[in-house]
Design an enzyme around this catalytic site. Structure first.
Site, PDB file in Angstrom:
ATOM      1  N   GLN A 443       0.809  -1.214   0.000  1.00  0.00           N
ATOM      2  CA  GLN A 443       0.000   0.000   0.000  1.00  0.00           C
ATOM      3  C   GLN A 443       0.849   1.273   0.000  1.00  0.00           C
ATOM      4  O   GLN A 443       0.588   2.198  -0.739  1.00  0.00           O
ATOM      5  CB  GLN A 443      -0.945  -0.016   1.199  1.00  0.00           C
ATOM      6  CG  GLN A 443      -1.994  -1.107   1.104  1.00  0.00           C
ATOM      7  CD  GLN A 443      -2.980  -1.092   2.251  1.00  0.00           C
ATOM      8  OE1 GLN A 443      -3.109  -0.099   2.971  1.00  0.00           O
ATOM      9  NE2 GLN A 443      -3.683  -2.193   2.433  1.00  0.00           N
ATOM     10  N   HIS A 445       1.314   3.834   2.461  1.00  0.00           N
ATOM     11  CA  HIS A 445       0.853   5.084   3.070  1.00  0.00           C
ATOM     12  C   HIS A 445       2.020   5.586   3.915  1.00  0.00           C
ATOM     13  O   HIS A 445       2.186   5.177   5.069  1.00  0.00           O
ATOM     14  CB  HIS A 445      -0.382   4.838   3.929  1.00  0.00           C
ATOM     15  CG  HIS A 445      -1.553   4.307   3.146  1.00  0.00           C
ATOM     16  ND1 HIS A 445      -2.172   5.040   2.164  1.00  0.00           N
ATOM     17  CD2 HIS A 445      -2.194   3.113   3.192  1.00  0.00           C
ATOM     18  CE1 HIS A 445      -3.160   4.323   1.646  1.00  0.00           C
ATOM     19  NE2 HIS A 445      -3.191   3.154   2.247  1.00  0.00           N
ATOM     20  N   SER A 472      -0.077  -0.121  -4.375  1.00  0.00           N
ATOM     21  CA  SER A 472      -1.533  -0.098  -4.515  1.00  0.00           C
ATOM     22  C   SER A 472      -2.234   1.120  -3.940  1.00  0.00           C
ATOM     23  O   SER A 472      -3.348   1.441  -4.361  1.00  0.00           O
ATOM     24  CB  SER A 472      -2.130  -1.357  -3.868  1.00  0.00           C
ATOM     25  OG  SER A 472      -1.748  -1.426  -2.502  1.00  0.00           O
ATOM     26  N   GLU A 473      -1.608   1.813  -2.975  1.00  0.00           N
ATOM     27  CA  GLU A 473      -2.336   2.906  -2.320  1.00  0.00           C
ATOM     28  C   GLU A 473      -1.357   4.003  -1.893  1.00  0.00           C
ATOM     29  O   GLU A 473      -1.338   4.419  -0.734  1.00  0.00           O
ATOM     30  CB  GLU A 473      -3.110   2.378  -1.109  1.00  0.00           C
ATOM     31  CG  GLU A 473      -4.106   1.286  -1.446  1.00  0.00           C
ATOM     32  CD  GLU A 473      -4.871   0.767  -0.232  1.00  0.00           C
ATOM     33  OE1 GLU A 473      -4.893   1.465   0.807  1.00  0.00           O
ATOM     34  OE2 GLU A 473      -5.458  -0.324  -0.331  1.00  0.00           O
ATOM     35  N   LEU A 474      -0.565   4.469  -2.813  1.00  0.00           N
ATOM     36  CA  LEU A 474       0.517   5.397  -2.471  1.00  0.00           C
ATOM     37  C   LEU A 474       0.011   6.794  -2.115  1.00  0.00           C
ATOM     38  O   LEU A 474      -0.705   7.428  -2.892  1.00  0.00           O
ATOM     39  CB  LEU A 474       1.499   5.500  -3.638  1.00  0.00           C
ATOM     40  CG  LEU A 474       2.645   6.497  -3.477  1.00  0.00           C
ATOM     41  CD1 LEU A 474       3.547   6.084  -2.314  1.00  0.00           C
ATOM     42  CD2 LEU A 474       3.443   6.609  -4.770  1.00  0.00           C
TER      43      LEU A 474
END
Length: 558
Positions: A443, A445, A472-474
């Site tokens: 991800q 974060h 996937s979720e930068l």
């Protein structure tokens, strides 16, 4: 170069008819403010996806995580996404809690609009997510496995509070401290040679008996004046005696005595004790057994805790762990099959399992056991066991497209490298059970101060799996609303660093893509990173320095 600005002033000499007899121009120039010049440089960049080198990265997808309403409304977010990205991921609307209603029916109305919008725009849709513990319709799932309640016909009764014959592996109401190991006997070694029993080992004599404890949890907590009955079959390899205590939660001592002191021998015996709850025992929900004084194996079977109801109570028939497992397995199949069939024409890649690994024990799965769960939390693994992901991948492969790319997705893999290794080990376990995992998604974060060495190390670990690797979720939080230009530049460099390390360590054939989580900074009242200035665009959809450096990173990815 800063442009020169000219200003002209017309000076007119008044005449009788107020006409200009003569005009002159006064020229002067000034330097354009640096902030404006810098912004013009950023605004001169092309759309992000044009910087991806498609010849060397033909399958790379540049993605954005947004909400369904942002996209189907056709507003500024959709226009921005269509211009800059190849793929979108929904933050919530493709999850169990958004689609499965309280009666178990499926509401695909939002997804129908989403599929129509992506087909029109040509942007692909990534499936997020099939099997997760959060954002579930937990009330519906828990209702399926709730006990059957048969109303009372009157008269006093002993109502079952909790019990276990240990014929299944569910010990969710049983816990031990670090000095005790918990296992099961072989079949036929339970009480009176029937079934299995719970086996507890205290390997050494302790200075205090409470240093080795078994806890039996139950709810609701007892209240003063209530009557309870504890019954169980017990034995130990040598003669032993062990007191019981009342705890509020495991380890949270309340009162020195609960159900008296128990004596056991190598022969199975039945222990039964009735108590009336004292004021000192009130509010307790745990029976603690202090096993530390004798180094031996202790055995427990057919444990029941009952509460006396003087006016009669409903008969509560608990489903067995095996019954619960079958019900939950059936509903996992129902959910995955319906979701995959609905989305198959448009969705070719999925997060099948989301966030499986425990943060504190990174080589173990998350669990909801012993925790106070949010209303939308449901841990599939607590009912299906370690193979829950094996089953999820089997079902996704069965009901989706044959060429779908199926991922495991988790967070903090760059923060905790052991968690990254634990996830990789779990992927290996899933594949050892016959199911193919196509990719691993991280991800990311992170913040402007995240450990760069860890980021590089994570990508090296992931690359070594040979799997497709997706960021996937930068997002990269500045961490404050009072942002400075120095902070924005540091954020920009971190965005580029992530792309650089991804392209450096992940071979081109393993690069699924990078998805940024949200296109613009969060508002101060947002539920996600409120006011932390984490995105490529600011709250007014103006490009930030991070946009330019992110584009530079993509442009250099060969």
């Amino acid at each position: 170069m800063n442009k020169l600005y000219k200003m002209a002033m017309l000076f007119c000499t008044a005449a009788a008819v107020w006409s200009c007899a003569n005009d002159s121009v006064l020229d002067f120039e000034y330097a354009k403010p640096e902030s404006i010049a810098n912004q013009e440089k950023i605004d001169a960049y092309k759309d992000l996806k044009t910087y991806v080198g498609r010849s060397g990265n033909p399958d790379f997808k540049l993605g954005a995580g947004i909400s369904l309403s942002e996209y189907v409304s056709g507003g500024i977010v959709k226009r921005l996404v269509d211009r800059n990205f190849d793929e979108i991921t929904m933050g919530y609307e493709m999850k169990h809690g958004a689609v499965v209603k309280n009666d178990g029916m499926f509401d695909f109305s939002g997804i129908d609009k989403l599929l129509a919008a992506t087909q029109q725009s040509g942007v692909t849709l990534f499936g997020h997510t099939l099997c997760w513990h959060a954002n579930q319709n937990a009330a519906y799932l828990k209702g399926l496995i709730a006990p059957v309640i048969i109303p009372s016909t009157g008269g006093p009764s002993w109502d079952l509070v909790t019990g276990n014959d240990f014929e299944s592996d569910n010990t969710s109401n049983y816990q031990v401290n670090s000095n005790v190991t918990m296992a099961y006997t072989a079949a036929g070694e339970g009480a009176n040679g029937v079934g299995r029993a719970l086996k507890l080992t205290n390997a050494a004599v302790r200075a205090n008996d409470w240093e080795a404890q078994l806890f039996i949890k139950f709810s609701p907590a007892v209240q003063a004046g209530e009557k309870y009955q504890l019954s169980m079959d017990i034995r130990s390899d040598v003669n032993a005696s062990y007191p019981t205590q009342a705890h509020v939660t495991p380890g949270a001592y309340k009162h020195w005595d609960f159900f008296g002191t128990i004596s056991s021998t190598p022969t199975w015996t039945t222990y039964t004790k009735e108590i009336t709850v004292s004021a000192e025992q009130a509010t307790c929900g745990v029976i603690a057994f202090n096993l530390g004084k004798t180094a031996t194996n202790y055995y427990f079977d057919n444990i029941t805790l009952k509460k006396y109801n003087p006016t009669g109570g409903s008969t509560i028939i608990e489903k067995t762990p095996e019954e619960k497992k079958n019900i939950i397995n059936q509903n996992l199949e129902k959910w995955i099959s319906e979701m995959m069939k609905k989305c198959a024409p448009a969705v070719k890649a999925w997060d099948v399992v989301n966030e499986p690994m425990d943060d504190g024990k990174p080589y173990e799965l998350k669990t909801g056991i012993g925790k106070t769960l949010a209303a939308d939390e449901f841990f599939w693994q607590d009912y299906l066991g370690k193979d829950y992901a094996v089953e999820a991948f089997r079902l996704a492969r069965k009901y989706g497209n044959p060429t779908d790319k199926l991922f495991v997705n988790d967070y903090n893999l760059e923060y905790n490298l052991d968690k990254c290794k634990g996830l990789i080990t779990y992927v290996e376990y899933i594949e050892s059970k016959g199911q193919k995992v196509d990719g691993i998604a991280t991800q990311m974060h992170i913040s402007i101060n995240s450990n760069k060495e860890n980021i590089a190390a994570m990508f090296q670990l992931l690359a070594a799996t040979g799997k497709l690797i997706k960021v996937s979720e930068l997002d990269i939080a500045v961490g404050t609303a009072d942002v400075t230009e120095t902070m924005l530049q540091k954020q920009a460099e971190m965005y580029k660093y992530v792309v650089d390390m991804y392209s450096k360590y992940i071979p081109a054939k393993q690069r699924y893509g990078i998805t940024v989580w949200g296109v613009s900074d969060s508002k101060k009242d947002s539920s996600w990173l409120p006011g932390e200035k984490q995105a490529l665009w600011d709250i007014q959809f103006t490009r930030k320095p991070a946009y330019a450096r992110f584009a530079d990173g993509l442009n250099e990815m060969k």
